[in-house]
Design a protein around this motif. Sequence first.
Motif, PDB file in Angstrom:
ATOM      1  N   VAL A 155      80.160  41.213  34.136  1.00 16.62           N
ATOM      2  CA  VAL A 155      80.986  41.045  32.884  1.00 16.62           C
ATOM      3  C   VAL A 155      82.020  40.206  33.316  1.00 16.62           C
ATOM      4  O   VAL A 155      82.748  40.547  34.339  1.00 16.62           O
ATOM      5  CB  VAL A 155      81.569  42.413  32.338  1.00 16.62           C
ATOM      6  N   HIS A 156      82.463  39.023  32.612  1.00 14.28           N
ATOM      7  CA  HIS A 156      83.344  38.104  32.602  1.00 14.28           C
ATOM      8  C   HIS A 156      84.333  37.886  31.350  1.00 14.28           C
ATOM      9  O   HIS A 156      83.615  37.283  30.625  1.00 14.28           O
ATOM     10  CB  HIS A 156      82.718  37.058  33.210  1.00 14.28           C
ATOM     11  N   ARG A 157      85.431  38.401  31.244  1.00  8.85           N
ATOM     12  CA  ARG A 157      86.330  38.260  30.066  1.00  8.85           C
ATOM     13  C   ARG A 157      87.582  37.742  30.520  1.00  8.85           C
ATOM     14  O   ARG A 157      88.203  38.129  31.190  1.00  8.85           O
ATOM     15  CB  ARG A 157      86.413  39.584  29.556  1.00  8.85           C
ATOM     16  N   THR A 172      79.804  26.134  32.187  1.00  8.51           N
ATOM     17  CA  THR A 172      79.932  25.343  33.329  1.00  8.51           C
ATOM     18  C   THR A 172      81.523  25.663  33.891  1.00  8.51           C
ATOM     19  O   THR A 172      81.668  25.465  35.053  1.00  8.51           O
ATOM     20  CB  THR A 172      80.100  23.980  33.101  1.00  8.51           C
ATOM     21  N   ASN A 173      82.419  26.288  33.362  1.00 11.81           N
ATOM     22  CA  ASN A 173      83.622  26.513  33.773  1.00 11.81           C
ATOM     23  C   ASN A 173      83.954  28.175  34.191  1.00 11.81           C
ATOM     24  O   ASN A 173      84.543  28.016  35.258  1.00 11.81           O
ATOM     25  CB  ASN A 173      84.658  26.174  32.787  1.00 11.81           C
ATOM     26  N   SER A 174      83.323  28.907  33.374  1.00 14.01           N
ATOM     27  CA  SER A 174      83.365  30.427  33.876  1.00 14.01           C
ATOM     28  C   SER A 174      82.578  30.910  34.495  1.00 14.01           C
ATOM     29  O   SER A 174      82.449  31.697  35.479  1.00 14.01           O
ATOM     30  CB  SER A 174      83.736  31.312  32.543  1.00 14.01           C
ATOM     31  N   ALA A 175      81.186  30.896  33.811  1.00 19.02           N
ATOM     32  CA  ALA A 175      79.883  31.570  34.412  1.00 19.02           C
ATOM     33  C   ALA A 175      79.651  30.960  35.875  1.00 19.02           C
ATOM     34  O   ALA A 175      78.844  31.728  36.391  1.00 19.02           O
ATOM     35  CB  ALA A 175      78.880  31.506  33.219  1.00 19.02           C
TER      36      ALA A 175
HETATM   37  C1  ISE Z   1      88.866  29.585  35.428  1.00 18.77           C
HETATM   38  O1  ISE Z   1      88.929  28.184  35.387  1.00 18.77           O
HETATM   39  C2  ISE Z   1      88.478  30.276  36.537  1.00 18.77           C
HETATM   40  O2  ISE Z   1      88.447  29.896  37.434  1.00 18.77           O
HETATM   41  C3  ISE Z   1      88.489  31.828  36.530  1.00 18.77           C
HETATM   42  O3  ISE Z   1      88.240  32.335  37.593  1.00 18.77           O
HETATM   43  C4  ISE Z   1      87.537  32.254  35.385  1.00 18.77           C
HETATM   44  O4  ISE Z   1      87.660  33.556  35.182  1.00 18.77           O
HETATM   45  C5  ISE Z   1      87.922  31.336  34.191  1.00 18.77           C
HETATM   46  O5  ISE Z   1      87.043  32.006  33.042  1.00 18.77           O
HETATM   47  C6  ISE Z   1      87.719  30.217  34.358  1.00 18.77           C
HETATM   48  O6  ISE Z   1      88.213  29.340  33.046  1.00 18.77           O
END
Ligand code: ISE
Length: 344
Positions: A155-157, A172-175
């Motif tokens: 889970v990533h919130r 591309t930025n979080s997952a």
């Molecule tokens: C952010 O750039 C990160 O690297 C965070 O670790 C991540 O959780 C976040 O979703 C990104 O936007």
Amino acid sequence: MLNELRVGIVGLGVMGSDHARNLAAGVRGAALVAVSDADRPRAESIAAELGAAHVFDNGLDMIGSGEIDALIIATPDDTHASLVRAALGAGLAILCEKPLAPTAEEAVEIVALAESLPAHRLSMGFMRRFDQGYRALKDRIDAGADGRLLMTHSVHRNVSAYPGQDSAATITNSAVHEFDILPWLSGSRLVRAQWTAGRPSSLIETRHDPQFVILHDESGVLHTIQLQVHARYGYDVRCEVVCEEGSAELAPVPALVEQEPIVTHSNLARSTAYPADWRPRFADAYRRELQAWVISSLAGTVPAEATTPREALESALVARAVVQSMSSQSAIVDIPTVDEWLAR
Ligand code: ISE
């Protein structure tokens, strides 16, 4: 061997200034000597606060100055590739924030360049590999404590989505952090991806939120990921690994957040705080990542645990396949190997 690494940081936003303060306060063997940011007054104020002697108007000037041995790149994602290219040319040790580039097409050029330089010292800032929780999960899987790994659930919130980005940026930025850590945990390459989503949150119009990703790795392990980047209540990262005889998961986030060392029980409620973003949650991992990078850079190498450029390209290829699935009615998409991609 150098006694002290002269470090420059380009990009002093959320991550760059965090690295700058960690370098100044919590890391041995390095001195922050130069900074650069598009916002010059900001760079000057951080230089004054932390004692960095040089302020440059842009990263390329800093790279060519002869004043630094090592560079941290923390600028916006689409500027990483050109800075890495220049820093590789100057023979600097490099810690580049993820991603290597927003697209696999751009990342591939950097990987080819880095791999043509046998002594390159480019490592990628995927800090989860230095997080004690993820490392403990990996040690447990590798030791076979609960039998063979079968599935993982993540889970990533985030509290609120970056403005001006779309649904693909969630991938591309979080997952991309998940695409780095999951094959590292399971020891197997991700081979197939599928994206799906249900009812979107009414609180954000610029992207579909939440999103759901299903991945298979080469060994047959199934990985599921829920992403919600506009979740409002707090920064929350979870991971459970399910094995044949047991499962293990990251300890609940609040227990790891230094600012909030207690849980309160009061008025018929149990309560604790969530971090507002990833910095407190991964503070220890960021410090360990930086310390390992400094020690290795002084010795002319890269940290063994850090993500390599090739691995960064692997995660970019997973992101590409997931975005492809998103734009083709949740089709199941095969993920090419780096060698297949390099040969194109
Ligand atoms: C952010 O750039 C990160 O690297 C965070 O670790 C991540 O959780 C976040 O979703 C990104 O936007």
